[in-house]
Design a protein around this motif. Sequence first.
Motif, mmCIF file in Angstrom:
data_model
loop_
_atom_site.group_PDB
_atom_site.id
_atom_site.type_symbol
_atom_site.label_atom_id
_atom_site.label_comp_id
_atom_site.label_asym_id
_atom_site.label_seq_id
_atom_site.Cartn_x
_atom_site.Cartn_y
_atom_site.Cartn_z
ATOM 1 N N ASP A 15 -46.464 -26.385 50.069
ATOM 2 C CA ASP A 15 -46.210 -25.679 51.110
ATOM 3 C C ASP A 15 -46.606 -24.306 51.041
ATOM 4 O O ASP A 15 -47.349 -23.760 52.043
ATOM 5 C CB ASP A 15 -44.935 -25.865 51.966
ATOM 6 C CG ASP A 15 -44.630 -27.023 52.610
ATOM 7 O OD1 ASP A 15 -45.583 -27.945 52.290
ATOM 8 O OD2 ASP A 15 -43.414 -27.469 52.915
ATOM 9 N N ALA A 16 -46.333 -23.778 49.921
ATOM 10 C CA ALA A 16 -46.700 -22.115 49.776
ATOM 11 C C ALA A 16 -47.966 -22.176 49.698
ATOM 12 O O ALA A 16 -48.894 -21.211 50.144
ATOM 13 C CB ALA A 16 -45.919 -21.583 48.399
ATOM 14 N N VAL A 17 -48.725 -23.035 48.929
ATOM 15 C CA VAL A 17 -50.436 -23.164 48.670
ATOM 16 C C VAL A 17 -50.844 -23.292 49.951
ATOM 17 O O VAL A 17 -51.913 -22.469 50.319
ATOM 18 C CB VAL A 17 -50.658 -24.138 47.554
ATOM 19 C CG1 VAL A 17 -52.244 -24.392 47.525
ATOM 20 C CG2 VAL A 17 -50.057 -23.829 46.275
ATOM 21 N N HIS A 18 -50.490 -24.119 50.749
ATOM 22 C CA HIS A 18 -51.248 -24.363 52.210
ATOM 23 C C HIS A 18 -50.793 -23.170 52.927
ATOM 24 O O HIS A 18 -52.063 -22.881 53.560
ATOM 25 C CB HIS A 18 -50.484 -25.561 52.823
ATOM 26 C CG HIS A 18 -50.931 -26.914 52.189
ATOM 27 N ND1 HIS A 18 -52.114 -27.352 52.130
ATOM 28 C CD2 HIS A 18 -50.214 -28.048 51.636
ATOM 29 C CE1 HIS A 18 -52.089 -28.393 51.613
ATOM 30 N NE2 HIS A 18 -50.712 -28.998 51.317
ATOM 31 N N ALA A 19 -49.605 -22.410 52.922
ATOM 32 C CA ALA A 19 -49.673 -21.349 53.715
ATOM 33 C C ALA A 19 -50.489 -20.190 53.313
ATOM 34 O O ALA A 19 -51.224 -19.412 54.125
ATOM 35 C CB ALA A 19 -47.954 -20.823 53.454
ATOM 36 N N VAL A 20 -50.610 -19.976 52.025
ATOM 37 C CA VAL A 20 -51.658 -19.029 51.154
ATOM 38 C C VAL A 20 -53.255 -19.372 51.741
ATOM 39 O O VAL A 20 -53.846 -18.492 52.662
ATOM 40 C CB VAL A 20 -51.750 -19.008 49.845
ATOM 41 C CG1 VAL A 20 -52.837 -18.283 49.363
ATOM 42 C CG2 VAL A 20 -50.414 -18.441 49.537
ATOM 43 N N ASN A 21 -53.427 -20.636 51.927
ATOM 44 C CA ASN A 21 -54.911 -21.055 52.508
ATOM 45 C C ASN A 21 -54.923 -20.739 54.090
ATOM 46 O O ASN A 21 -56.187 -20.517 54.162
ATOM 47 C CB ASN A 21 -55.086 -22.500 52.134
ATOM 48 C CG ASN A 21 -55.374 -22.579 50.617
ATOM 49 O OD1 ASN A 21 -55.919 -21.715 49.986
ATOM 50 N ND2 ASN A 21 -55.323 -23.897 50.103
ATOM 51 N N ALA A 22 -53.829 -21.014 54.644
ATOM 52 C CA ALA A 22 -54.084 -20.578 56.090
ATOM 53 C C ALA A 22 -54.210 -19.084 56.359
ATOM 54 O O ALA A 22 -54.918 -18.815 57.318
ATOM 55 C CB ALA A 22 -52.545 -21.078 56.845
#
Length: 236
Positions: A24-31
């Motif tokens: 989820d943190a990776v997806h948040a970074v990408n967002a």
Amino acid sequence: MTTAHRLERLVVLGAGGHARELVDAVHAVNAVRPTWDLLGVLDDGDRPTEPGPEVGAPYLGPTSMVGMLDARYVVGIGDGAVRERMDEMARRASRTPATVVHPTASVGRRAVLHPGCYVAAHATLTTDCVLGRHTHVNVGASVSHDDVLGAYCTLAPGARLGGRAVLEDGVTLGLNCAVLPGVRLGAWSVAGAGATVTRDVQPGSVVVGTPAAVLRRAAERVGTHRNVFGRLEVDE
């Protein structure tokens, strides 16, 4: 003409709850800024070929496949000793670790994060602190000025460090644990949930309570010795 930003390929070792938070943190970074091309997760448990959406990334196979993938890696496992083993395996396969910092975390401009660190949502790192290799600072935990954390340390959600504290390699702080300024915790020691650590802790010890007292002393840990940044101090 604007050159497109090249995403870095990434795999997550692990597929449990901690790994799901990291994904989820990776997806948040990408967002916020596209950074990672998340290939999927590697895990040694019994997993279906295509795990459900709760993982947030495809299952690629066992962790031993890390050397077969042209990607950086981050270890989504809460146990520091297991992270160390996964890191050794990936290092022998000449893979390079990634560092993941959730965009809601606060990281001081002079904080130093060594490779493989994970800083979770709403965590705080202030000034002149150092996180060793593959150290994890979980949700809402805080690291204060001049703290030095070794390799494979784990701060559970809500754990707090006063200034100038030292955590040697592999230290684990439980939920809502507090460490007073200037206190040193020896390698692979554990402070239990809600403990208030007011004085130095010997390596391998487990301390609990307020003020924290020794519950037990663990047998001396056998294995490769490292300094606080996770660099080898003896030959393998």
